[in-house]
Design a protein around this motif. Structure first.
Motif, PDB file in Angstrom:
ATOM      1  N   GLU A  31      -0.824   6.513  -6.436  1.00  0.00           N
ATOM      2  CA  GLU A  31      -0.970   5.201  -5.803  1.00  0.00           C
ATOM      3  C   GLU A  31      -0.629   4.085  -6.783  1.00  0.00           C
ATOM      4  N   HIS A  49      -3.489  13.106   9.869  1.00  0.00           N
ATOM      5  CA  HIS A  49      -3.497  13.989   8.712  1.00  0.00           C
ATOM      6  C   HIS A  49      -4.852  13.897   8.020  1.00  0.00           C
ATOM      7  N   GLU A  90       0.853  -1.182   0.000  1.00  0.00           N
ATOM      8  CA  GLU A  90       0.000   0.000   0.000  1.00  0.00           C
ATOM      9  C   GLU A  90       0.889   1.232   0.000  1.00  0.00           C
ATOM     10  N   LYS A  93       2.113   6.155   4.210  1.00  0.00           N
ATOM     11  CA  LYS A  93       1.242   7.100   4.890  1.00  0.00           C
ATOM     12  C   LYS A  93       2.034   7.822   5.977  1.00  0.00           C
TER      13      LYS A  93
END
Length: 375
Positions: A282, A265, A257, A260
């Motif tokens: 992404e 946030h 993934e 982050k």
């Protein structure tokens, strides 16, 4: 309060205490009477287990306070499930548990033997022999028995050439178990499993490397030994290949993934173009992760965490099979079996950290799918 064995009183500071009734009529057992009481409790427990000893021993049906029913003739299990309050009875429970931990068999026999020895000790106490002398006699008898065993015993080599003899030994230990109807198969599985992980030079077996996996359905004859690692997972995508040969495994604890921030946030997307840019970002990150795994030479990814449908689709498109949501203990077993290293970050993945595996296949049995890793 009618059954309460005393009265509640208060001292000058208002603190409560209990005055028990009929204490002058209470008797405490001492001396020979106390010993006879202890021996009687041990003999009662040994008598319960005596009928479950041997190949024709009877099973015991144990019902827990919750209503769970257990049918077994294993001495350690019976004593563990019994509600024993007597302290000598608790010592016999610990004796059976120690026998099970150290040897793994003979739990019923040691309790029955202890009960028989205590029965003979009771006769000696009736003759006026001091308990210390009786205990010393037991120690002398044990030393004599061990010396006799040493004199009549023969050395038995334990290696892969004596497999058939080891199977016969294992069959004798399974004669009184539930698996008696196919104890030849179970004995072969047990012997082959131990020989696969045993260090014959040090005469040591790491039982942590032997895993028993149960599945609902099927017959006892369907049991099998897998020389590898079995995990109850499937390929992350149904179109990925079910059988792989000469596999290089990447054992990952990092998720597929995008990165982050570690702090809280919020992401504000104000237009369709910004959303497309975010989606493209992404997508690029997913491709970068997949390419890092493939560039290291991996042909199968084992991931401790999950990944979303887009990452799963890209893994299929790039020809990289993957298995997700693999537990920590299974990850360690796979690393041990394949000689690989558990990698926490994609940047640290190198060819020398990959595991090697001869065969990976997905096998469905009894309506369940499992991953079989054969090394």
């Amino acid at each position: 309060m009618a059954l309460f064995p005393g009265a509640v009183a208060f001292d000058e500071y208002g603190r409560p205490f209990i005055i028990l009734r009929d204490q002058d009529r209470q008797k405490r057992l001492t001396g020979i009477d106390a010993l006879k009481s202890h021996i009687s409790a041990a003999r009662q427990i040994a008598g319960i287990l005596r009928t479950s000893l041997g190949p024709r021993g009877l099973d015991k049906l144990m019902v827990s306070p919750d209503g769970d029913v257990t049918v077994t003739n294993d001495g350690a299990t019976i004593l563990k499930l019994m509600d024993v309050e007597h302290q000598i009875g608790k010592l016999l429970v610990q004796l059976a548990q120690s026998q099970d931990d150290e040897i793994g068999d003979g739990t019923t026999g040691v309790v029955v033997l202890a009960g028989a020895l205590l029965e003979q000790a009771s006769n000696l106490l009736d003759k006026g022999i001091h308990p210390i002398r009786v205990a010393d006699g037991f120690e002398m008898a044990a030393a004599t028995a061990l010396a006799n065993l040493e004199s009549i015993s023969e050395a038995f080599p334990v290696n892969k050439d004596t497999r058939e003899h080891l199977i016969k030994v294992a069959m004798t230990t399974l004669g009184s178990k539930v698996v008696v109807k196919c104890h030849r198969l179970m004995a072969e599985i047990a012997v082959d499993a131990v020989l696969s992980v045993a260090d014959l030079e040090k005469r040591d077996v790491n039982f942590e490397l032997i895993k028993v996996e149960g599945k609902v359905g099927g017959r006892m004859e369907d049991s099998m030994l897998v020389k590898g690692v079995v995990i109850d997972k499937t390929m992350s995508h149904p179109q990925m290949p079910k059988t792989l040969r000469d596999v290089k495994l990447a054992i990952l604890t990092c998720p597929f993934e995008p990165p982050k921030p570690k702090t809280k946030h919020k992401l504000h997307v104000g237009s369709a173009d910004e959303y497309r840019e975010l989606r493209q970002y992404e997508h690029d990150k997913f491709l970068e992760m997949v390419h890092k795994v493939k560039d290291a030479g991996a042909t199968l990814a084992i991931c401790q965490w999950g990944f979303d449908d887009e990452a799963n689709h890209l893994l299929l498109a790039e020809g990289l099979p993957a298995v997700r949501w693999v537990g920590g203990p299974e990850m360690e077993l796979i690393a041990i079996a394949t000689g690989g290293r558990i990698v926490p970050r994609f940047e640290e993945l190198t060819p020398d950290k990959l595991g090697s595996c001869g065969l990976v296949r997905e096998l469905s049995k009894f309506c369940y799918s499992s991953r079989y890793y054969s090394t």
